[in-house]
Design an enzyme around this catalytic site. Structure first.
Site, PDB file in Angstrom:
ATOM      1  N   PRO A  93      34.777  48.408  46.524  1.00 54.43           N
ATOM      2  CA  PRO A  93      34.974  47.756  47.816  1.00 54.43           C
ATOM      3  C   PRO A  93      35.572  46.354  47.614  1.00 54.43           C
ATOM      4  O   PRO A  93      35.074  45.572  46.810  1.00 54.43           O
ATOM      5  CB  PRO A  93      33.546  47.676  48.385  1.00 54.43           C
ATOM      6  CG  PRO A  93      32.807  48.771  47.691  1.00 54.43           C
ATOM      7  CD  PRO A  93      33.388  48.822  46.315  1.00 54.43           C
ATOM      8  N   GLU A  94      36.662  46.074  48.318  1.00 54.81           N
ATOM      9  CA  GLU A  94      37.313  44.782  48.217  1.00 54.81           C
ATOM     10  C   GLU A  94      37.016  43.974  49.476  1.00 54.81           C
ATOM     11  O   GLU A  94      36.226  44.402  50.321  1.00 54.81           O
ATOM     12  CB  GLU A  94      38.808  44.985  47.975  1.00 54.81           C
ATOM     13  CG  GLU A  94      39.072  45.742  46.671  1.00 54.81           C
ATOM     14  CD  GLU A  94      40.546  45.963  46.369  1.00 54.81           C
ATOM     15  OE1 GLU A  94      41.403  45.480  47.124  1.00 54.81           O
ATOM     16  OE2 GLU A  94      40.839  46.637  45.355  1.00 54.81           O
ATOM     17  N   ARG A  98      26.308  53.758  40.926  1.00 60.88           N
ATOM     18  CA  ARG A  98      26.551  53.191  39.596  1.00 60.88           C
ATOM     19  C   ARG A  98      25.710  51.952  39.298  1.00 60.88           C
ATOM     20  O   ARG A  98      25.725  51.438  38.188  1.00 60.88           O
ATOM     21  CB  ARG A  98      28.046  52.872  39.449  1.00 60.88           C
ATOM     22  CG  ARG A  98      28.921  54.113  39.596  1.00 60.88           C
ATOM     23  CD  ARG A  98      30.401  53.808  39.477  1.00 60.88           C
ATOM     24  NE  ARG A  98      30.760  53.371  38.125  1.00 60.88           N
ATOM     25  CZ  ARG A  98      32.000  53.058  37.769  1.00 60.88           C
ATOM     26  NH1 ARG A  98      32.980  53.110  38.662  1.00 60.88           N
ATOM     27  NH2 ARG A  98      32.261  52.684  36.540  1.00 60.88           N
ATOM     28  N   ARG A 120      48.822  28.161  36.704  1.00 59.24           N
ATOM     29  CA  ARG A 120      48.549  29.388  35.975  1.00 59.24           C
ATOM     30  C   ARG A 120      49.839  30.004  35.446  1.00 59.24           C
ATOM     31  O   ARG A 120      50.819  30.125  36.174  1.00 59.24           O
ATOM     32  CB  ARG A 120      47.843  30.401  36.884  1.00 59.24           C
ATOM     33  CG  ARG A 120      46.541  29.895  37.503  1.00 59.24           C
ATOM     34  CD  ARG A 120      45.448  29.740  36.454  1.00 59.24           C
ATOM     35  NE  ARG A 120      45.135  31.015  35.864  1.00 59.24           N
ATOM     36  CZ  ARG A 120      44.279  31.892  36.393  1.00 59.24           C
ATOM     37  NH1 ARG A 120      43.657  31.607  37.523  1.00 59.24           N
ATOM     38  NH2 ARG A 120      44.030  33.045  35.791  1.00 59.24           N
TER      39      ARG A 120
END
Length: 271
Positions: free
Chosen positions: A2-3, A107, A151
């Site tokens: 799930p995001e 899980r 970055r």
């Protein structure tokens, strides 16, 4: 996994129904990713003042602290007037005067963690380094540009890291990069200001649309009312390897970045 959109959809599906409820009992099953940290009885008698989201964490504001919930890789929440007897994959039942909130997680990578406040541990550790929230006014273009310039990793990896902007997971990073015409392998600090502006807008648009569509149900995601999401049905590149691009008909390519599948159009997305 799930995001952000799935977590936000989950929040919206039960937040108003549990607000104001008083906790009658708290039952924990098998150990999860992180321990609750306090005796479950500590929550009994407290009221749920509201439900917020920070990144992929759901924060239940209580009288004397915060219950932080994380869905892990395959977890889901269900809120109902009552629940059947807990099964082997049901690891938390928050019993309230307005219903039972259950965490189902086959899980066991999810978590239910107590913290006295956001400035105390463990909340400070879990939430303190998260990036800007992409669906709020705090997601400022200037700050986004500054973060990306620091970055040197591929842009998709930077989006997934969560320290510049939070919650842009694998599905939505691929979709936002397609919408903005950026190849996922381009170095973050090499993006021009106009391209960063396009990506900034695309992230907002993709995530907002995903929330509107109820998230993505690739495997077993459902919200707290048991409803599936539909965003995956309109994805432009994610999960469409070898299929024709919806814009130019070129076959979509799939590569692996950081052990995650990345999908892109080699024509529409430039270096």
């Amino acid at each position: 996994m799930p995001e952000l959109p799935e977590v936000e959809v989950t929040r919206l599906s039960f937040a108003s129904r549990i607000a104001g409820a008083r906790v009658l009992a708290m039952h924990m099953g098998k150990p999860l990713r992180w321990p609750l940290g306090v005796p479950p009885a500590l929550l009994v008698g407290q009221s749920v003042m509201g439900v917020r989201r920070r990144g992929k964490y759901l924060l239940l504001d209580m009288d004397r602290g915060i219950l932080m919930l994380h869905l892990g890789m395959s977890g889901s929440l269900n809120f109902a007037p009552s629940q059947a007897e807990a099964g082997k994959h049901d690891h938390m039942d928050l019993v309230t005067t307005q219903g039972v909130l259950r965490l189902h997680d086959p899980r066991r990578f999810g978590a239910a963690v107590w913290s006295n406040s956001e400035t105390d541990e463990p909340a400070a550790k879990l939430l303190g380094k998260l990036g800007m929230e992409p669906l709020t006014e705090g997601f400022e273009l200037k700050l986004f540009q500054q973060g990306l310039k620091k970055r040197a990793a591929p842009i998709k990896q930077v989006l997934l890291a969560g320290d510049v902007v939070v919650g842009v997971g694998n599905i939505y990073a691929s979709e936002a990069l397609f919408m903005s015409g950026i190849r996922p392998t381009v170095k973050s600090n090499k993006l021009s200001a106009p391209r960063v502006a396009k990506l900034h807008a695309a992230i907002r648009q993709v995530l907002a649309r995903a929330v509107e569509q109820g998230g993505s149900s690739l495997k077993d995601f459902v919200n707290a009312q048991g409803n599936t999401g539909y965003f995956q049905l309109e994805a432009s590149v994610y999960g469409r390897a070898s299929l024709p691009c919806r814009t130019c008909s070129t076959p979509i390519k799939q590569i692996v970045q950081g052990q995650r599948s990345t999908f892109f159009c080699p024509v529409c997305q430039k270096h």
